[in-house]
Motif scaffolding. Structure first.
Motif, PDB file in Angstrom:
ATOM      1  N   VAL A 206      33.488  34.433  43.354  1.00  6.63           N
ATOM      2  CA  VAL A 206      34.732  35.118  42.990  1.00  6.63           C
ATOM      3  C   VAL A 206      34.889  36.336  43.897  1.00  6.63           C
ATOM      4  CG1 VAL A 206      36.024  36.265  41.162  1.00  6.63           C
ATOM      5  CG2 VAL A 206      34.475  34.373  40.598  1.00  6.63           C
ATOM      6  N   LEU A 207      35.973  36.380  44.650  1.00  4.03           N
ATOM      7  CA  LEU A 207      36.258  37.496  45.549  1.00  4.03           C
ATOM      8  C   LEU A 207      37.327  38.383  44.924  1.00  4.03           C
ATOM      9  CD1 LEU A 207      36.452  35.660  49.011  1.00  4.03           C
ATOM     10  CD2 LEU A 207      34.438  36.373  47.724  1.00  4.03           C
ATOM     11  N   LYS A 208      36.981  39.654  44.759  1.00  4.50           N
ATOM     12  CA  LYS A 208      37.929  40.598  44.172  1.00  4.50           C
ATOM     13  C   LYS A 208      38.043  41.826  45.087  1.00  4.50           C
ATOM     14  CE  LYS A 208      38.312  41.161  39.733  1.00  4.50           C
ATOM     15  NZ  LYS A 208      39.501  40.349  39.421  1.00  4.50           N
ATOM     16  N   PRO A 209      39.104  41.893  45.896  1.00  8.56           N
ATOM     17  CA  PRO A 209      39.315  43.088  46.717  1.00  8.56           C
ATOM     18  C   PRO A 209      39.752  44.260  45.850  1.00  8.56           C
ATOM     19  CG  PRO A 209      41.138  41.546  46.993  1.00  8.56           C
ATOM     20  CD  PRO A 209      40.124  40.861  46.119  1.00  8.56           C
ATOM     21  N   LEU A 210      39.102  45.409  46.029  1.00  5.78           N
ATOM     22  CA  LEU A 210      39.373  46.589  45.203  1.00  5.78           C
ATOM     23  C   LEU A 210      39.918  47.719  46.071  1.00  5.78           C
ATOM     24  CD1 LEU A 210      36.063  46.683  43.089  1.00  5.78           C
ATOM     25  CD2 LEU A 210      38.151  45.353  42.654  1.00  5.78           C
ATOM     26  N   CYS A 211      40.691  48.587  45.423  1.00  2.00           N
ATOM     27  CA  CYS A 211      41.209  49.780  46.104  1.00  2.00           C
ATOM     28  C   CYS A 211      41.500  50.830  45.044  1.00  2.00           C
ATOM     29  CB  CYS A 211      42.459  49.454  46.912  1.00  2.00           C
ATOM     30  SG  CYS A 211      43.104  50.868  47.846  1.00  2.00           S
ATOM     31  N   GLY A 212      40.568  51.741  44.844  1.00  2.00           N
ATOM     32  CA  GLY A 212      40.763  52.798  43.863  1.00  2.00           C
ATOM     33  C   GLY A 212      40.277  52.398  42.477  1.00  2.00           C
ATOM     34  N   ALA A 213      40.046  53.426  41.662  1.00  2.00           N
ATOM     35  CA  ALA A 213      39.583  53.202  40.286  1.00  2.00           C
ATOM     36  C   ALA A 213      40.794  53.101  39.375  1.00  2.00           C
ATOM     37  CB  ALA A 213      38.665  54.335  39.844  1.00  2.00           C
ATOM     38  N   GLU A 214      41.361  51.910  39.282  1.00  2.00           N
ATOM     39  CA  GLU A 214      42.533  51.687  38.451  1.00  2.00           C
ATOM     40  C   GLU A 214      42.178  51.844  36.972  1.00  2.00           C
ATOM     41  OE1 GLU A 214      43.263  47.692  39.545  1.00  2.00           O
ATOM     42  OE2 GLU A 214      44.345  48.178  41.387  1.00  2.00           O
ATOM     43  N   PRO A 215      43.159  52.178  36.141  1.00  2.00           N
ATOM     44  CA  PRO A 215      42.897  52.171  34.698  1.00  2.00           C
ATOM     45  C   PRO A 215      42.392  50.793  34.260  1.00  2.00           C
ATOM     46  CG  PRO A 215      45.011  53.207  35.167  1.00  2.00           C
ATOM     47  CD  PRO A 215      44.531  52.606  36.457  1.00  2.00           C
ATOM     48  N   ARG A 216      41.397  50.779  33.408  1.00  2.00           N
ATOM     49  CA  ARG A 216      40.829  49.555  32.851  1.00  2.00           C
ATOM     50  C   ARG A 216      40.143  48.685  33.915  1.00  2.00           C
ATOM     51  NH1 ARG A 216      41.731  47.387  28.275  1.00  2.00           N
ATOM     52  NH2 ARG A 216      41.972  45.334  29.227  1.00  2.00           N
ATOM     53  N   LEU A 217      39.801  49.232  35.074  1.00  2.00           N
ATOM     54  CA  LEU A 217      39.143  48.423  36.101  1.00  2.00           C
ATOM     55  C   LEU A 217      37.811  47.886  35.594  1.00  2.00           C
ATOM     56  CD1 LEU A 217      38.955  47.277  38.956  1.00  2.00           C
ATOM     57  CD2 LEU A 217      37.981  49.467  39.703  1.00  2.00           C
ATOM     58  N   TYR A 218      37.010  48.736  34.973  1.00  2.00           N
ATOM     59  CA  TYR A 218      35.713  48.286  34.472  1.00  2.00           C
ATOM     60  C   TYR A 218      35.890  47.193  33.414  1.00  2.00           C
ATOM     61  CZ  TYR A 218      31.154  48.249  32.206  1.00  2.00           C
ATOM     62  OH  TYR A 218      29.957  47.850  31.675  1.00  2.00           O
ATOM     63  N   GLU A 219      36.795  47.415  32.483  1.00  2.00           N
ATOM     64  CA  GLU A 219      37.016  46.434  31.408  1.00  2.00           C
ATOM     65  C   GLU A 219      37.468  45.085  31.987  1.00  2.00           C
ATOM     66  OE1 GLU A 219      37.062  50.426  29.729  1.00  2.00           O
ATOM     67  OE2 GLU A 219      38.099  49.496  31.424  1.00  2.00           O
ATOM     68  N   ASN A 220      38.345  45.122  32.990  1.00  2.12           N
ATOM     69  CA  ASN A 220      38.821  43.877  33.595  1.00  2.12           C
ATOM     70  C   ASN A 220      37.710  43.165  34.369  1.00  2.12           C
ATOM     71  OD1 ASN A 220      41.429  44.212  32.598  1.00  2.12           O
ATOM     72  ND2 ASN A 220      42.105  45.364  34.386  1.00  2.12           N
ATOM     73  N   LEU A 221      36.920  43.926  35.121  1.00  7.35           N
ATOM     74  CA  LEU A 221      35.826  43.310  35.871  1.00  7.35           C
ATOM     75  C   LEU A 221      34.776  42.719  34.932  1.00  7.35           C
ATOM     76  CD1 LEU A 221      35.225  45.911  38.736  1.00  7.35           C
ATOM     77  CD2 LEU A 221      36.423  43.721  38.883  1.00  7.35           C
ATOM     78  N   ARG A 222      34.565  43.365  33.801  1.00  3.68           N
ATOM     79  CA  ARG A 222      33.555  42.890  32.852  1.00  3.68           C
ATOM     80  C   ARG A 222      33.893  41.500  32.327  1.00  3.68           C
ATOM     81  NH1 ARG A 222      32.483  46.808  27.924  1.00  3.68           N
ATOM     82  NH2 ARG A 222      34.567  46.040  27.411  1.00  3.68           N
ATOM     83  N   THR A 223      35.189  41.177  32.209  1.00  5.85           N
ATOM     84  CA  THR A 223      35.547  39.835  31.716  1.00  5.85           C
ATOM     85  C   THR A 223      35.088  38.753  32.683  1.00  5.85           C
ATOM     86  OG1 THR A 223      37.771  39.817  32.733  1.00  5.85           O
ATOM     87  CG2 THR A 223      37.567  40.788  30.528  1.00  5.85           C
ATOM     88  N   PHE A 224      34.957  39.089  33.968  1.00  6.10           N
ATOM     89  CA  PHE A 224      34.464  38.113  34.939  1.00  6.10           C
ATOM     90  C   PHE A 224      32.948  37.945  34.855  1.00  6.10           C
ATOM     91  CE2 PHE A 224      38.637  38.827  36.538  1.00  6.10           C
ATOM     92  CZ  PHE A 224      38.983  37.672  37.233  1.00  6.10           C
ATOM     93  N   CYS A 225      32.284  38.892  34.224  1.00  4.79           N
ATOM     94  CA  CYS A 225      30.835  38.781  34.030  1.00  4.79           C
ATOM     95  C   CYS A 225      30.482  37.959  32.791  1.00  4.79           C
ATOM     96  CB  CYS A 225      30.216  40.169  33.904  1.00  4.79           C
ATOM     97  SG  CYS A 225      30.341  41.173  35.394  1.00  4.79           S
TER      98      CYS A 225
END
Length: 413
Positions: free
Chosen positions: A57-76
């Motif tokens: 899974v490739l996820k390009p990131l740019c900045g600490a968006e609101p809820r970034l951690y919560e959204n990434l955690r669903t992929f874990c």
């Protein structure tokens, strides 16, 4: 011409009202209820033939968006047995790095790789990031998903499953939006849930497969290599669309998955929302000018208001049968368009509270969309993550030349 004949303007407005009412009805029927979408997304595959196949899974990131951690955690939290997360940034100072480190600490047994690479390839900085990340992907199936996407535990199983068919080249997903942070994000969520997603479903029901969404693009590593990798997209504004278009040029199909992922709308101001949505519309203009030109029939509320005025004007002249019949058609269009728009809002609402809370926003949302469409018809650039990108970058000559033969009879995204 008879004194009792309808004028050209009246005929044009009557045709527009009728077309808009028909479209609104199709859109309302095409969209499932929100609860039905969630149920379908959470079922998973009974027998996943990709269960033993690795997925990167490739996820390009740019900045600490609101809820970034919560959204990434669903992929874990995926049920898939063999998957890797590659999270990429283009600056060693990007605030998203701290979020990724936190994720790695929370899931030490997961294969989570952070790619920090400052090299720039082409004008599209997101694709440049993907080019730098691609070398870290180790598995045979590649899934690209935007940073603001949240998914259910069966997501990877579900989006990879259609790739068992050798005729399928790419799998993509629609998404449900939720506003994060106030009034304007709520307005932005309506753009996605009550205009963009229904328009895709109507086009899909009509047979179009010319789309590809950053929410999810799943394909085989070999397919990606066949189109020249991400380098083929490095100067494209509409990179998601063109990736899928390149794959279709190989003679492979695009599948719209039943899975609906979730996305966040975070624009806090009117100016930020206007910029984002006009950029979106100009991107549509760049890849499908004819489809963009006819978007005016997809804005129900302005046409309902025009139809109400037209009905009154025709009734005032109803001394002859032609005006009376036209008034009946116009009035029926107003009634059908209003009912369909209300049904679409009901289907898109998360629950009863959001239905009533956002009901008064519906006419404002439709009117704003019409104004944005007019604004998007002009202008040669868009703003994307602080960079000024030419609209012409959405029409990559190489991509267009490679795909013309395969796509002439089809509609645009």
């Amino acid at each position: 011409m008879s004194a009792h004949a309808l004028t050209v303007i009246q005929w044009v407005l009557l045709a527009g009202c009728s077309a808009a009412a028909l479209y609104a009805s199709l859109a309302a029927v095409a969209m499932p209820f929100f609860s039905a979408r969630r149920t379908r997304a959470s079922r998973g595959s009974d027998a996943d033939p990709f269960a033993t196949v690795g997925v990167s899974v490739l996820k390009p990131l740019c900045g600490a968006e609101p809820r970034l951690y919560e959204n990434l955690r669903t992929f874990c939290n995926q049920r898939h047995a063999h998957f890797q997360l590659v999270l990429g940034v283009s600056s060693p100072d990007d605030p998203a790095i701290a979020v990724v480190r936190r994720l790695q600490a929370a899931y030490p047994r997961h294969d989570i790789e952070l790619a920090i690479d400052t090299r720039v390839h082409g004008s599209n900085l997101k694709v440049s990031n993907l080019i730098n990340m691609a070398g870290h992907a180790r598995h045979d199936v590649i899934v690209i998903a935007d940073s603001d996407i949240a998914v259910e535990p069966d997501y990877l199983d579900s989006v990879a499953a259609p790739l068992t068919d050798a005729r399928v080249g790419v799998v993509t997903c629609l998404y449900v939006a939720q506003g994060v942070g106030g009034f304007w994000p709520r307005v932005g969520a309506l753009f996605i849930n009550e205009w963009f997603a229904p328009s895709v479903r109507v086009a899909h029901a009509a047979g179009s497969r010319r789309f590809g969404f950053g929410a999810t693009l799943a394909l085989r590593r070999a397919t990606l290599a066949s189109i020249g990798g991400f380098d083929a997209l490095k100067n494209c504004l509409a990179d998601d669309y063109w990736l899928a278009e390149h794959v279709r040029a190989l003679g492979l199909r695009t599948v719209l998955s039943n899975v609906m992922v979730a996305t966040d709308v975070i624009e806090p101001t009117f100016a930020a929302l206007w910029q984002r949505e006009t950029r979106w519309l100009r991107t549509i203009r760049s890849v499908n000018p004819l489809g963009f030109a006819f978007l005016f029939v997809t804005f129900p509320t302005p046409w309902v208001l025009i139809g109400a005025w037209l009905t009154g004007d025709l009734l005032a002249r109803s001394e002859d049968a032609a005006h009376l019949c036209a008034a009946l058609v116009s009035g029926a269009s107003v009634a059908a368009g209003s009912a369909a728009r209300l049904l679409l809002h009901l289907r898109a609402a998360r629950h009863e509270h959001t239905f009533w809370r956002d009901l008064t926003l519906v006419p404002c949302r439709d009117a704003l969309l019409a104004l944005q469409w007019l604004a998007a018809a002009f202008g040669s650039h868009v703003m994307w993550r602080g960079a000024r990108v030419p609209v012409e970058a959405g029409v990559a000559p190489a991509a267009r030349d490679a795909s013309l033969n395969a796509m002439e009879p089809t509609d645009g995204a």
